[in-house]
Scaffold this motif. Structure first.
Motif, PDB file in Angstrom:
ATOM      1  N   LEU A   1       0.802  -1.227   0.000  1.00  0.00           N
ATOM      2  CA  LEU A   1       0.000   0.000   0.000  1.00  0.00           C
ATOM      3  C   LEU A   1       0.832   1.273   0.000  1.00  0.00           C
ATOM      4  CD1 LEU A   1      -2.709  -0.997   2.624  1.00  0.00           C
ATOM      5  CD2 LEU A   1      -2.871  -1.099   0.141  1.00  0.00           C
ATOM      6  N   ALA A   2       2.119   1.180   0.211  1.00  0.00           N
ATOM      7  CA  ALA A   2       2.959   2.384   0.276  1.00  0.00           C
ATOM      8  C   ALA A   2       4.345   2.054  -0.243  1.00  0.00           C
ATOM      9  CB  ALA A   2       3.036   2.899   1.713  1.00  0.00           C
ATOM     10  N   GLY A   3       5.084   3.116  -0.519  1.00  0.00           N
ATOM     11  CA  GLY A   3       6.454   2.932  -0.966  1.00  0.00           C
ATOM     12  C   GLY A   3       6.579   2.889  -2.473  1.00  0.00           C
ATOM     13  N   ARG A   4       7.760   2.537  -2.900  1.00  0.00           N
ATOM     14  CA  ARG A   4       8.067   2.528  -4.326  1.00  0.00           C
ATOM     15  C   ARG A   4       7.245   1.511  -5.101  1.00  0.00           C
ATOM     16  NH1 ARG A   4      14.033   0.826  -6.543  1.00  0.00           N
ATOM     17  NH2 ARG A   4      13.557   0.844  -8.779  1.00  0.00           N
ATOM     18  N   PHE A   5       6.876   0.412  -4.445  1.00  0.00           N
ATOM     19  CA  PHE A   5       6.175  -0.677  -5.132  1.00  0.00           C
ATOM     20  C   PHE A   5       4.701  -0.758  -4.738  1.00  0.00           C
ATOM     21  CE2 PHE A   5      10.639  -1.895  -4.500  1.00  0.00           C
ATOM     22  CZ  PHE A   5      11.030  -2.065  -5.819  1.00  0.00           C
ATOM     23  N   LYS A   6       4.092   0.360  -4.365  1.00  0.00           N
ATOM     24  CA  LYS A   6       2.689   0.334  -3.923  1.00  0.00           C
ATOM     25  C   LYS A   6       1.787  -0.129  -5.068  1.00  0.00           C
ATOM     26  CE  LYS A   6       2.099   5.319  -4.687  1.00  0.00           C
ATOM     27  NZ  LYS A   6       1.773   6.597  -4.037  1.00  0.00           N
ATOM     28  N   GLY A   7       0.809  -0.931  -4.714  1.00  0.00           N
ATOM     29  CA  GLY A   7      -0.110  -1.489  -5.701  1.00  0.00           C
ATOM     30  C   GLY A   7       0.336  -2.838  -6.233  1.00  0.00           C
ATOM     31  N   LYS A   8       1.579  -3.215  -5.982  1.00  0.00           N
ATOM     32  CA  LYS A   8       2.075  -4.498  -6.494  1.00  0.00           C
ATOM     33  C   LYS A   8       1.833  -5.598  -5.475  1.00  0.00           C
ATOM     34  CE  LYS A   8       5.450  -2.996  -9.879  1.00  0.00           C
ATOM     35  NZ  LYS A   8       6.760  -3.287 -10.490  1.00  0.00           N
ATOM     36  N   ARG A   9       1.765  -6.813  -5.998  1.00  0.00           N
ATOM     37  CA  ARG A   9       1.552  -7.987  -5.145  1.00  0.00           C
ATOM     38  C   ARG A   9       2.891  -8.651  -4.867  1.00  0.00           C
ATOM     39  NH1 ARG A   9      -2.965  -7.787  -8.621  1.00  0.00           N
ATOM     40  NH2 ARG A   9      -4.948  -7.833  -7.488  1.00  0.00           N
TER      41      ARG A   9
END
Length: 221
Positions: free
Chosen positions: A89-97
């Motif tokens: 939900l946060a950070g550089r990879f937000k939205g990724k699984r």
């Protein structure tokens, strides 16, 4: 001369009171071997060597406070177990699984994409910033003992606040990751990828997004 009865009765009371006091003092003296009891004098507190200043500075002087913080690792949510697919939900990879590999002694989660699928490397994430899905991966026997908290601290560098000079300087080239980190990531991907089906690989490769009309509080992840 004439003496009033009230004065005589007052003198009588005073005499009886004085006689009673004398009897009490005599009993106290007799109890302590013919001497009145003595008590040791209290020692006067020693005055401080340095006196408080008479004048105080106009500006507040920062004084470090002695704070003893005991950090306890956060309790792991029951919905998060090794192999659970998480949504960042946060950070550089937000939205990724990504796939949860376990919990570190610091309380942070150890996760990976795998990197070869969606570009999420092995990293630490707080469980407050992930959504646990009901999808689970049958994790093979993967050795994650090398991925400790100190392993990630070695890769982190201190951020220096940029001044006017640094702002106009040419951007420095990014430091390449050590070969050890790259080799460890490749070994981890090679161990996890065979356990993933084609459908699960497509699920992990897609990014989580919300569209108009979606209600996150009614979704079942």
């Amino acid at each position: 001369g004439h003496v009033s009865c009230g004065l005589l009765s007052g003198l009588g009371h005073c005499w009886f009171a004085l006689a009673g006091k004398r009897r009490g003092l005599a009993a106290l003296k007799k109890k302590n071997g013919g001497k009145f009891p003595t008590h040791a004098k209290k020692v006067a507190p020693v005055a401080a060597a340095t006196k408080a200043p008479r004048m105080y500075p106009a500006d507040d002087v920062a004084k470090p406070l002695a704070v003893n913080i005991v950090r306890k690792p956060a309790k792991l949510r029951s919905s998060i177990t090794p192999g659970t697919v998480l949504i960042l939900l946060a950070g550089r990879f937000k939205g990724k699984r990504c796939i949860c590999l376990g919990q570190l002694p610091s309380g942070l989660l150890l996760v990976t994409g795998p990197f070869k699928l969606n570009g999420v490397p092995v990293r630490r994430v707080s469980q407050a910033y992930v959504i646990a899905t009901c999808t689970k991966v049958n994790m093979p026997s993967v050795d994650i003992t090398k991925f400790s908290d100190s392993y990630f601290k070695a890769a982190e560098s201190k951020r220096v606040k940029k001044g006017e000079k640094e702002f106009f300087d040419e951007p420095k080239e990014k430091k390449a990751l050590p070969a050890e980190y790259i080799a460890n990531q490749k070994a981890l991907d090679a161990a996890i990828l065979p356990a993933l089906s084609a459908e699960l690989k497509g699920y992990l490769s897609s990014r989580f997004t919300l569209r108009d009309g979606d209600r996150p509080h009614l979704m079942k992840f």
